[in-house]
Write a protein that holds these residues in place. Structure first.
Motif, PDB file in Angstrom:
ATOM      1  N   ALA A  85       1.625   7.736   1.650  1.00  0.00           N
ATOM      2  CA  ALA A  85       2.849   6.946   1.512  1.00  0.00           C
ATOM      3  C   ALA A  85       2.871   5.846   2.565  1.00  0.00           C
ATOM      4  O   ALA A  85       2.086   5.846   3.513  1.00  0.00           O
ATOM      5  CB  ALA A  85       4.068   7.847   1.654  1.00  0.00           C
ATOM      6  N   LYS A  86       3.792   4.894   2.386  1.00  0.00           N
ATOM      7  CA  LYS A  86       3.865   3.732   3.278  1.00  0.00           C
ATOM      8  C   LYS A  86       4.431   4.097   4.651  1.00  0.00           C
ATOM      9  O   LYS A  86       4.881   5.216   4.866  1.00  0.00           O
ATOM     10  CB  LYS A  86       4.699   2.644   2.602  1.00  0.00           C
ATOM     11  CG  LYS A  86       4.030   2.111   1.330  1.00  0.00           C
ATOM     12  CD  LYS A  86       4.801   0.962   0.711  1.00  0.00           C
ATOM     13  CE  LYS A  86       4.060   0.460  -0.534  1.00  0.00           C
ATOM     14  NZ  LYS A  86       4.764  -0.682  -1.156  1.00  0.00           N
ATOM     15  N   ALA A 139       9.393   0.827  -3.108  1.00  0.00           N
ATOM     16  CA  ALA A 139      10.706   1.457  -2.987  1.00  0.00           C
ATOM     17  C   ALA A 139      11.698   0.361  -2.613  1.00  0.00           C
ATOM     18  O   ALA A 139      11.304  -0.749  -2.241  1.00  0.00           O
ATOM     19  CB  ALA A 139      10.668   2.532  -1.913  1.00  0.00           C
ATOM     20  N   PHE A 140      12.968   0.654  -2.682  1.00  0.00           N
ATOM     21  CA  PHE A 140      13.970  -0.362  -2.311  1.00  0.00           C
ATOM     22  C   PHE A 140      13.813  -0.800  -0.859  1.00  0.00           C
ATOM     23  O   PHE A 140      14.103  -1.938  -0.510  1.00  0.00           O
ATOM     24  CB  PHE A 140      15.380   0.184  -2.561  1.00  0.00           C
ATOM     25  CG  PHE A 140      15.729   0.292  -4.027  1.00  0.00           C
ATOM     26  CD1 PHE A 140      15.408  -0.739  -4.902  1.00  0.00           C
ATOM     27  CD2 PHE A 140      16.362   1.415  -4.528  1.00  0.00           C
ATOM     28  CE1 PHE A 140      15.720  -0.647  -6.255  1.00  0.00           C
ATOM     29  CE2 PHE A 140      16.680   1.520  -5.878  1.00  0.00           C
ATOM     30  CZ  PHE A 140      16.352   0.484  -6.746  1.00  0.00           C
ATOM     31  N   VAL A 141      13.328   0.108  -0.004  1.00  0.00           N
ATOM     32  CA  VAL A 141      13.080  -0.253   1.404  1.00  0.00           C
ATOM     33  C   VAL A 141      12.046  -1.374   1.470  1.00  0.00           C
ATOM     34  O   VAL A 141      12.216  -2.359   2.198  1.00  0.00           O
ATOM     35  CB  VAL A 141      12.548   0.958   2.205  1.00  0.00           C
ATOM     36  CG1 VAL A 141      12.297   0.585   3.660  1.00  0.00           C
ATOM     37  CG2 VAL A 141      13.509   2.128   2.103  1.00  0.00           C
ATOM     38  N   ASP A 142      10.966  -1.223   0.703  1.00  0.00           N
ATOM     39  CA  ASP A 142       9.877  -2.213   0.734  1.00  0.00           C
ATOM     40  C   ASP A 142      10.335  -3.553   0.168  1.00  0.00           C
ATOM     41  O   ASP A 142       9.861  -4.610   0.589  1.00  0.00           O
ATOM     42  CB  ASP A 142       8.680  -1.716  -0.084  1.00  0.00           C
ATOM     43  CG  ASP A 142       8.271  -0.311   0.302  1.00  0.00           C
ATOM     44  OD1 ASP A 142       8.174  -0.054   1.514  1.00  0.00           O
ATOM     45  OD2 ASP A 142       8.074   0.528  -0.600  1.00  0.00           O
ATOM     46  N   HIS A 177      -1.359  -1.355  17.874  1.00  0.00           N
ATOM     47  CA  HIS A 177       0.024  -1.132  17.469  1.00  0.00           C
ATOM     48  C   HIS A 177       0.125  -0.897  15.977  1.00  0.00           C
ATOM     49  O   HIS A 177      -0.760  -1.251  15.204  1.00  0.00           O
ATOM     50  CB  HIS A 177       0.937  -2.265  17.947  1.00  0.00           C
ATOM     51  CG  HIS A 177       0.567  -3.614  17.455  1.00  0.00           C
ATOM     52  ND1 HIS A 177      -0.056  -4.557  18.231  1.00  0.00           N
ATOM     53  CD2 HIS A 177       0.750  -4.192  16.248  1.00  0.00           C
ATOM     54  CE1 HIS A 177      -0.242  -5.647  17.528  1.00  0.00           C
ATOM     55  NE2 HIS A 177       0.236  -5.460  16.309  1.00  0.00           N
ATOM     56  N   LEU A 178       1.220  -0.252  15.586  1.00  0.00           N
ATOM     57  CA  LEU A 178       1.492   0.019  14.178  1.00  0.00           C
ATOM     58  C   LEU A 178       2.328  -1.117  13.620  1.00  0.00           C
ATOM     59  O   LEU A 178       3.237  -1.607  14.288  1.00  0.00           O
ATOM     60  CB  LEU A 178       2.276   1.331  14.040  1.00  0.00           C
ATOM     61  CG  LEU A 178       1.474   2.625  14.049  1.00  0.00           C
ATOM     62  CD1 LEU A 178       2.417   3.807  14.199  1.00  0.00           C
ATOM     63  CD2 LEU A 178       0.649   2.762  12.770  1.00  0.00           C
ATOM     64  N   GLU A 179       2.033  -1.524  12.384  1.00  0.00           N
ATOM     65  CA  GLU A 179       2.865  -2.549  11.762  1.00  0.00           C
ATOM     66  C   GLU A 179       2.762  -2.459  10.251  1.00  0.00           C
ATOM     67  O   GLU A 179       1.943  -1.726   9.702  1.00  0.00           O
ATOM     68  CB  GLU A 179       2.466  -3.942  12.260  1.00  0.00           C
ATOM     69  CG  GLU A 179       1.043  -4.341  11.910  1.00  0.00           C
ATOM     70  CD  GLU A 179       0.674  -5.725  12.448  1.00  0.00           C
ATOM     71  OE1 GLU A 179       1.266  -6.165  13.449  1.00  0.00           O
ATOM     72  OE2 GLU A 179      -0.209  -6.355  11.855  1.00  0.00           O
ATOM     73  N   GLN A 180       3.620  -3.216   9.571  1.00  0.00           N
ATOM     74  CA  GLN A 180       3.636  -3.224   8.113  1.00  0.00           C
ATOM     75  C   GLN A 180       2.692  -4.286   7.570  1.00  0.00           C
ATOM     76  O   GLN A 180       2.619  -5.386   8.101  1.00  0.00           O
ATOM     77  CB  GLN A 180       5.031  -3.604   7.615  1.00  0.00           C
ATOM     78  CG  GLN A 180       6.152  -2.701   8.019  1.00  0.00           C
ATOM     79  CD  GLN A 180       7.482  -3.288   7.575  1.00  0.00           C
ATOM     80  OE1 GLN A 180       7.864  -4.377   7.982  1.00  0.00           O
ATOM     81  NE2 GLN A 180       8.194  -2.561   6.714  1.00  0.00           N
ATOM     82  N   GLY A 220       4.501  -3.091   3.238  1.00  0.00           N
ATOM     83  CA  GLY A 220       4.975  -1.910   3.951  1.00  0.00           C
ATOM     84  C   GLY A 220       3.931  -0.834   4.165  1.00  0.00           C
ATOM     85  O   GLY A 220       4.215   0.192   4.787  1.00  0.00           O
ATOM     86  N   VAL A 221       2.719  -1.041   3.670  1.00  0.00           N
ATOM     87  CA  VAL A 221       1.639  -0.091   3.944  1.00  0.00           C
ATOM     88  C   VAL A 221       1.329  -0.154   5.450  1.00  0.00           C
ATOM     89  O   VAL A 221       1.399  -1.213   6.056  1.00  0.00           O
ATOM     90  CB  VAL A 221       0.382  -0.448   3.102  1.00  0.00           C
ATOM     91  CG1 VAL A 221      -0.837   0.307   3.582  1.00  0.00           C
ATOM     92  CG2 VAL A 221       0.644  -0.177   1.632  1.00  0.00           C
TER      93      VAL A 221
END
Lengths: 95, 503
Positions: B37-38, B56-59, B141-144, B166-167
């Protein structure tokens, strides 16, 4: 801190908000007013104080790595001004 | 662990009209986290789905939707950090990087500018036996990730797909420690190998799951050493960033082109502008991305939707305890335990599957011989058919069986190659197949001797020639092998020929 007309124009452009040239002086004045008001906070000495990120002691909520969402293409595209073959269709962007 | 000291490779030098130039390269690698999942939503990361179905609506950045972090992605970032011997930050935080682009529905990317989850680490990039560059890692770092735009479906429109939006990406930032195009490619390859060993990123460059932004500048010999001594960037030239490359070959070609472009400007008395450029593989050149100029003011600020990410040392320790053996350690062990050469050890540790196959074969056998058979016979054959080691028709047990028959003297190397071929196409147990096919080395020296005596008696002229020129004695060996149907051991025959002819 005072915001001049050039800065106001730049901020509007970065935020993709169209502002008529005639409205810029008033806008710059208002932004300056807001920032000056906020600057009162600078009077408080916060050396060595960690920024507060939450009023209650909370831990960042986490999720398991499971697919629980998606497959709602029609709903995702519902508000799009233009959508074709499952894609959002937008004015051509070329690098 | 390994205690080998490596010599640093020489930096690449480009001769200009006004003297020599050196290259200084730093890289930002975007590695997609191998998650289901993302990063902040429950939508799938699967590739090849219908457009906008893994969203998803978030993305899609619908109003009121809130991101919830995927704990597995955090774990993979920590694991990757540990794999690069890096500092793990128990407290990190997310920031918004603001810009407008059709593939970014939020209008900002959630990233970690101020407090990344992983700090300083290091990667050892080998450039040859005993020669390696230590490339310092500044941070991970983590990012979308952003979505994907397609420009060729309509003459007036671009089509946008948010499946990728968003992945989770790990951005791995190096220090400017890379000194040439080959080193840059080797660095990416090494990082890819480590991430694949860790299982945190599948390393699929073709799909864009691993891609690189390359910062290139040029300087005069001596400038780089001054930078290293002081860490003061003013000793280095102005850099240009070449964005989004997903091929080792293109990375090398782009750096080569970009360095020469900058040198030409400087030698003409000009000034290099710090800018973002794109590599065009068709033309073999880099060109400026003017559209991004305006966007460089990202107005980062802490993301108000996300609390700081706090993790416990005990959890980090748990991840550390479950780390697999990494490429450097595995290679050193293969060389020490199995007596492999540097080259063989590199080939066999390039991919985890190769290493596992080799170990299964080499266990309790002659490691060097196992390596030769796997690299020359098995990999050669697999390459020919475009197969990977996991698709090998021959199991480690079957190859081991063949090696055992050679070791016990039951079959010759020549027979072993035939047996390999039969097992490849028909399968079966090596010992049984060899027995059924009558593959058995003639060890009876009496039989060999009789065949040789007959040959000597029948060919006196060949005997005379061989006595004059010892190299011609090979004719007898060949004839004996032929007479015994290839079942005699060539070494034994050679020895007997030499003895009989008095050579």
């Amino acid at each position: 801190m005072s915001i001049d007309i050039d800065t106001a124009r730049r901020v509007a452009k970065l935020a993709r908000i169209r502002v008529e040239e005639a409205d810029l002086p008033a806008l710059a004045g208002e932004l300056s007013g807001i920032l000056t008001f906020m600057e009162q906070l600078n009077e408080v000495d916060v050396t060595g104080v960690e920024p507060m990120t939450s009023v209650t002691p909370m831990r960042l909520k986490r999720r398991k790595d499971e697919v629980t969402d998606g497959n709602i293409q029609s709903q995702i595209l519902k508000n799009a001004p233009d959508a074709r073959e499952g894609f959002f269709a937008v004015p051509k962007v070329v690098e | 662990m390994l205690d080998i000291s490596y010599e640093a490779p020489r930096p690449k030098i480009i001769a200009g009209a006004t003297g020599d130039w050196e290259l200084v390269i730093g890289m930002e690698i975007h590695a997609q986290v191998a998650s289901n999942a993302k990063l902040f939503s429950g939508a799938s990361t699967q590739v090849g789905a219908e457009p906008n179905s893994n969203v998803a609506f978030v993305d899609a950045a619908m109003p009121g939707m809130l991101p919830v972090i995927n704990e597995f992605c955090v774990e993979q970032a920590v694991r990757s950090g540990l794999g690069l011997k890096a500092q793990i930050n128990l407290r990190s935080a997310f920031d918004r990087k603001n810009y407008f682009y059709p593939d970014l529905p939020q209008g900002y990317q959630i990233s970690q500018l101020y407090h990344p989850i992983v700090g300083e680490g290091e990667v050892l990039v080998e450039m040859g036996p005993g020669v390696a560059r230590h490339v310092r890692i500044e941070r991970i770092h983590l990012e979308q990730d952003a979505g994907k735009s397609i420009h060729d479906m309509d003459p007036n429109m671009s089509f946008v797909d948010f499946n990728r939006t968003g992945v989770a990406l790990m951005e791995i930032v190096s220090r400017p420690d890379i000194r040439g195009p080959e080193e840059a490619a080797a660095y990416v390859a090494k990082l890819r190998q480590i991430l694949r060993y860790l299982g945190t990123c599948d390393g699929n460059m073709q799909n864009g799951n691993l891609r690189a932004d390359v910062n290139v500048s040029v300087c005069r010999p001596g400038d780089y050493e001054r930078y290293q001594a002081t860490q003061d960037f003013s000793h280095l030239g102005t850099r240009c960033e070449i964005k989004n490359m997903n091929s080792l070959r293109f990375i090398q070609a782009a750096i080569e082109y970009e360095a020469r472009r900058q040198i030409a400007i400087l030698e003409d008395g000009g000034k290099v502008d710090q800018e973002t450029r794109l590599y065009d593989p068709d033309k073999g050149e880099t060109r400026s991305m003017r559209s991004k100029e305006e966007a460089h003011d990202y107005r980062y600020f802490p993301c108000p939707d996300l609390l700081p990410l706090e993790i416990e040392q005990a959890w980090v320790d748990e991840i550390a305890a479950s780390m697999p053996e990494l490429p450097d350690a595995k290679k050193a062990r293969f060389m020490a335990d199995f007596g492999l050469t540097d080259y063989d050890a590199n080939v066999l540790t390039a991919e985890l599957d190769n290493a596992a196959f080799f170990e299964a074969v080499a266990q309790g056998r002659d490691g060097k011989q196992a390596a030769n058979w796997i690299i020359n016979e098995l990999f050669g054959r697999l390459n020919k058919e475009g197969k990977s080691v996991t698709e090998s028709p021959l199991s480690p047990a079957q190859i081991g069986g063949v090696l055992d028959l050679i070791a016990s003297g039951e079959i010759t190397t020549k027979m072993a190659k035939d047996l390999f071929e039969i097992l490849w196409t028909e399968g079966g147990n090596p010992a049984e197949v060899a027995a059924a096919r009558g593959m058995k080395q003639v060890t009876d020296t009496g039989a060999i001797e009789r065949a040789l005596d007959e040959l000597i008696a029948a060919n006196p002229d060949q005997v005379e020639k061989a006595k004059v020129n010892a190299k011609l004695a090979g004719w007898f060996t060949g004839q004996v092998l032929k007479a015994t149907g290839g079942k005699a051991n060539p070494a034994v025959v050679n020895q007997m020929v030499a003895q009989k002819l008095g050579l």
